[in-house]
Design a protein around this motif. Structure first.
Motif, mmCIF file in Angstrom:
data_model
loop_
_atom_site.group_PDB
_atom_site.id
_atom_site.type_symbol
_atom_site.label_atom_id
_atom_site.label_comp_id
_atom_site.label_asym_id
_atom_site.label_seq_id
_atom_site.Cartn_x
_atom_site.Cartn_y
_atom_site.Cartn_z
ATOM 1 N N THR B 14 2.241 -17.960 15.645
ATOM 2 C CA THR B 14 1.376 -18.139 16.805
ATOM 3 C C THR B 14 0.615 -16.847 17.087
ATOM 4 O OG1 THR B 14 3.196 -17.585 18.279
ATOM 5 C CG2 THR B 14 2.801 -19.926 17.868
ATOM 6 N N ARG B 15 -0.472 -16.987 17.787
ATOM 7 C CA ARG B 15 -1.313 -15.827 18.117
ATOM 8 C C ARG B 15 -0.487 -14.732 18.788
ATOM 9 N NH1 ARG B 15 -6.143 -18.005 21.625
ATOM 10 N NH2 ARG B 15 -4.493 -19.441 22.224
ATOM 11 N N GLY B 16 -0.752 -13.511 18.421
ATOM 12 C CA GLY B 16 -0.066 -12.381 19.027
ATOM 13 C C GLY B 16 1.172 -11.926 18.261
ATOM 14 N N GLN B 17 1.707 -12.808 17.414
ATOM 15 C CA GLN B 17 2.875 -12.424 16.633
ATOM 16 C C GLN B 17 2.457 -11.517 15.483
ATOM 17 O OE1 GLN B 17 4.650 -16.366 15.677
ATOM 18 N NE2 GLN B 17 6.423 -15.658 16.849
ATOM 19 N N GLN B 18 3.442 -10.994 14.781
ATOM 20 C CA GLN B 18 3.152 -10.232 13.579
ATOM 21 C C GLN B 18 3.841 -10.912 12.386
ATOM 22 O OE1 GLN B 18 4.657 -6.198 13.591
ATOM 23 N NE2 GLN B 18 6.588 -6.867 12.731
ATOM 24 N N VAL B 19 3.380 -10.578 11.185
ATOM 25 C CA VAL B 19 3.916 -11.226 9.997
ATOM 26 C C VAL B 19 3.974 -10.214 8.848
ATOM 27 C CG1 VAL B 19 1.655 -11.994 9.145
ATOM 28 C CG2 VAL B 19 3.701 -13.278 8.539
ATOM 29 N N THR B 20 4.973 -10.388 7.984
ATOM 30 C CA THR B 20 5.093 -9.547 6.782
ATOM 31 C C THR B 20 5.162 -10.443 5.565
ATOM 32 O OG1 THR B 20 6.266 -7.809 7.984
ATOM 33 C CG2 THR B 20 6.488 -7.822 5.593
ATOM 34 N N LEU B 21 4.301 -10.156 4.597
ATOM 35 C CA LEU B 21 4.261 -10.903 3.348
ATOM 36 C C LEU B 21 4.724 -9.987 2.227
ATOM 37 C CD1 LEU B 21 0.705 -12.527 3.728
ATOM 38 C CD2 LEU B 21 2.870 -13.229 4.760
ATOM 39 N N SER B 22 5.380 -10.577 1.234
ATOM 40 C CA SER B 22 5.939 -9.785 0.154
ATOM 41 C C SER B 22 5.359 -10.186 -1.200
ATOM 42 C CB SER B 22 7.456 -9.960 0.136
ATOM 43 O OG SER B 22 8.041 -9.199 -0.892
ATOM 44 N N CYS B 23 5.239 -9.217 -2.080
ATOM 45 C CA CYS B 23 4.698 -9.441 -3.418
ATOM 46 C C CYS B 23 5.516 -8.652 -4.434
ATOM 47 C CB CYS B 23 3.244 -8.994 -3.465
ATOM 48 S SG CYS B 23 2.509 -8.974 -5.121
ATOM 49 N N SER B 24 5.977 -9.348 -5.482
ATOM 50 C CA SER B 24 6.646 -8.670 -6.589
ATOM 51 C C SER B 24 5.753 -8.750 -7.818
ATOM 52 C CB SER B 24 7.996 -9.312 -6.880
ATOM 53 O OG SER B 24 8.893 -9.105 -5.823
ATOM 54 N N PRO B 25 5.307 -7.625 -8.344
ATOM 55 C CA PRO B 25 4.377 -7.660 -9.473
ATOM 56 C C PRO B 25 5.095 -8.012 -10.769
ATOM 57 C CG PRO B 25 4.974 -5.398 -8.976
ATOM 58 C CD PRO B 25 5.618 -6.259 -7.920
ATOM 59 N N ILE B 26 4.313 -8.243 -11.790
ATOM 60 C CA ILE B 26 4.847 -8.454 -13.136
ATOM 61 C C ILE B 26 5.623 -7.196 -13.538
ATOM 62 C CG2 ILE B 26 4.197 -8.685 -15.572
ATOM 63 C CD1 ILE B 26 1.806 -10.392 -14.585
ATOM 64 N N SER B 27 6.757 -7.403 -14.184
ATOM 65 C CA SER B 27 7.591 -6.273 -14.582
ATOM 66 C C SER B 27 6.785 -5.257 -15.392
ATOM 67 C CB SER B 27 8.763 -6.784 -15.420
ATOM 68 O OG SER B 27 9.554 -5.713 -15.874
ATOM 69 N N GLY B 28 6.868 -3.996 -14.980
ATOM 70 C CA GLY B 28 6.129 -2.935 -15.676
ATOM 71 C C GLY B 28 4.774 -2.629 -15.086
#
Lengths: 112, 117
Positions: B14-28
């Motif tokens: 909802t508006r006003g909240q915060q969010v964290t997104l995660s990314c794991s790259p290709i090995s190496g």
């Protein structure tokens, strides 16, 4: 400022026809150009990467050309199949650190 | 090799909240880039990280931030969410070989679909 344009925005062809997708860019000072496909709601799949020193790249039924001086690239897909239906995006890299600049894409439908 | 993975795949906030997104790259792979995709603006570059340092940044407000860890995994954070932040957030990784970043292919993950209500 670099502008990347893809025309047409949408294209429909019968199965078996060759596809020709166009990409133009305004600043020829690019490191490379990359073509991607995107299926609805999904991420991007890299198709071909053409370095600035190259004129073309080929992979299977796909061939991409690059003319830096005129600011154009063309992606050819031979003998199209219904599975080729997707949005095709081109992107240029003008900075050594990341930052691909994308066109808006061409939505392709291949009808059986 | 496993491809680029992103978690979560879907988020509703909802508006006003915060969010964290995660990314794991290709090995190496050592370079991670983030992009926002919306129907109106298309794909826009957010930022790129290499060796835990932000090397490039797009034209987004300071509410958008990111970081990269020593294992090359990356997170992006959006604070004080607005309706206009609803988008598909894509992460891409590249090998990042020294002196050859400009020639790298970028490999994209499946994205995180963020909906802000």
């Amino acid at each position: 400022k670099q502008e990347v344009t893809q025309i047409p925005a949408a294209l429909s062809v019968p199965e078996g026809e060759n596809l020709v997708l166009n990409c133009s860019f305004t600043d020829s000072a690019i490191y490379n150009l990359q073509w991607f496909r995107q299926d609805p709601g999904k991420g991007l799949t890299s198709l071909l990467l053409i370095q600035s020193s190259q004129r073309e790249q080929t992979s299977g039924r796909l061939n991409a050309s690059l003319d830096k001086s005129s600011g154009r690239s063309t992606l050819y897909i031979a003998a199209s199949q219904p599975g080729d239906s997707a949005t095709y995006l081109c992107a240029v890299r003008t900075d050594s650190w990341g930052k691909l600049q994308f066109g808006a894409g061409t939505q392709v439908v291949v009808t059986p | 090799k496993a491809g680029v993975t992103q978690t979560p795949r879907y988020l509703i906030k909802t508006r006003g909240q915060q969010v964290t997104l995660s990314c794991s790259p290709i090995s190496g792979h050592r370079s991670v880039s983030w992009y926002q995709q919306t129907p109106g603006q298309g794909l826009q570059f957010l930022f790129e990280y290499f060796s835990e340092t932000q090397r490039n940044k797009g034209n987004f407000p300071g509410r958008f931030s990111g970081r990269q860890f020593s294992n090359s995994r990356s997170e992006m954070n959006v604070s004080t969410l607005e309706l206009g932040d609803s988008a598909l957030y894509l992460c891409a990784s590249s090998p990042g070989l020294a002196g050859a970043l400009s020639t790298d292919t970028q490999y994209f993950g499946p994205g995180t679909r963020l909906t802000v209500l």
